[in-house]
Write a protein that holds these residues in place. Sequence first.
Motif, PDB file in Angstrom:
ATOM      1  N   UNK A 142       0.840  -1.200   0.000  1.00 48.00           N
ATOM      2  CA  UNK A 142       0.000   0.000   0.000  1.00 48.00           C
ATOM      3  C   UNK A 142       0.870   1.244   0.000  1.00 48.00           C
ATOM      4  N   UNK A 143       0.623   2.135  -0.927  1.00 48.06           N
ATOM      5  CA  UNK A 143       1.349   3.400  -1.010  1.00 48.06           C
ATOM      6  C   UNK A 143       0.354   4.542  -0.878  1.00 48.06           C
ATOM      7  N   UNK A 144       0.493   5.316   0.188  1.00 47.73           N
ATOM      8  CA  UNK A 144      -0.338   6.499   0.317  1.00 47.73           C
ATOM      9  C   UNK A 144       0.271   7.632  -0.506  1.00 47.73           C
ATOM     10  N   UNK A 145      -0.567   8.409  -1.170  1.00 43.23           N
ATOM     11  CA  UNK A 145      -0.084   9.495  -2.016  1.00 43.23           C
ATOM     12  C   UNK A 145       0.769  10.481  -1.218  1.00 43.23           C
ATOM     13  N   UNK A 146       1.574  11.260  -1.928  1.00 46.09           N
ATOM     14  CA  UNK A 146       2.422  12.254  -1.293  1.00 46.09           C
ATOM     15  C   UNK A 146       1.636  13.436  -0.757  1.00 46.09           C
ATOM     16  N   UNK A 162       3.960   7.187   2.539  1.00 49.69           N
ATOM     17  CA  UNK A 162       4.422   5.992   3.254  1.00 49.69           C
ATOM     18  C   UNK A 162       4.003   4.711   2.549  1.00 49.69           C
ATOM     19  N   UNK A 163       4.722   3.653   2.869  1.00 48.38           N
ATOM     20  CA  UNK A 163       4.469   2.326   2.313  1.00 48.38           C
ATOM     21  C   UNK A 163       4.173   1.360   3.452  1.00 48.38           C
ATOM     22  N   UNK A 202       2.969  -6.813   7.771  1.00 52.62           N
ATOM     23  CA  UNK A 202       4.402  -7.065   7.781  1.00 52.62           C
ATOM     24  C   UNK A 202       5.185  -5.781   8.037  1.00 52.62           C
ATOM     25  N   UNK A 203       4.748  -4.698   7.410  1.00 51.45           N
ATOM     26  CA  UNK A 203       5.380  -3.389   7.569  1.00 51.45           C
ATOM     27  C   UNK A 203       4.289  -2.341   7.579  1.00 51.45           C
ATOM     28  N   UNK A 204       4.424  -1.338   8.449  1.00 48.89           N
ATOM     29  CA  UNK A 204       3.378  -0.310   8.478  1.00 48.89           C
ATOM     30  C   UNK A 204       3.990   1.080   8.538  1.00 48.89           C
TER      31      UNK A 204
END
Length: 218
Positions: free
Chosen positions: A21-25, A189-190, A203-205
């Motif tokens: 998941x990639x949140x926009x800038x 963020x990813x 797994x990663x937040x």
Amino acid sequence: MDFDPLPDKPAPDNPSGKLVLLRHGETEWSRAGKHTGLTDVPLTPHGEELARNAGPLLSGYDFVLELCSPLERARRTAELAGLHPEIDPLLVEWDYGGYEGRTTKEIRKELGYNWTPFTHGVIRGENSPGETVEEVAGRASRVLTRVLPAMAEGDVAIVAHGHLLRILTSVFLRMAPRFGAALTLDAGSISVLAFYREEPAILTWNHGPGLPLKPSES
């Protein structure tokens, strides 16, 4: 309940792929803490920098499916991060109705209590009806019914918005949509979701590219 939760069992074949998941800038509105739903606000220069720096963090994945919100801030983030996603209208941000463009501080001052969209919802606006958290979760659930089979073939990337991704994560984890209130997600963020020992897991937040960033509302 206005959405169909994912079944309480492993996805077909317990997929080994990861959901990234990639949140926009950053945008001017997110920097100011304004709720940014369907308003098509562009990235700031810092937001574009965040998106570019997210690219190397995606390089180790084998994406078989890439999806993106149709809003400009998400599409531009995907482009700068080196992705070539398919546009999915279901990935637009929460429709905040009459609270669009307003900050939490402003709304709380008007209402006189500690309002949050997850707990108290939104009101109808002049140009949009707004959505309940369950309606947003319904859209997220429909996205995941497409994503989970693809994860059996490889990794999947989704580029979208803060609240939408927090709710989508809640649905993936088989939690109530309001669990998203406990998840923070910064611009650029990813986060990585997957199945661990047959159970959906984080797994990663909220892993960022290492640039300073003020947390924002949406």
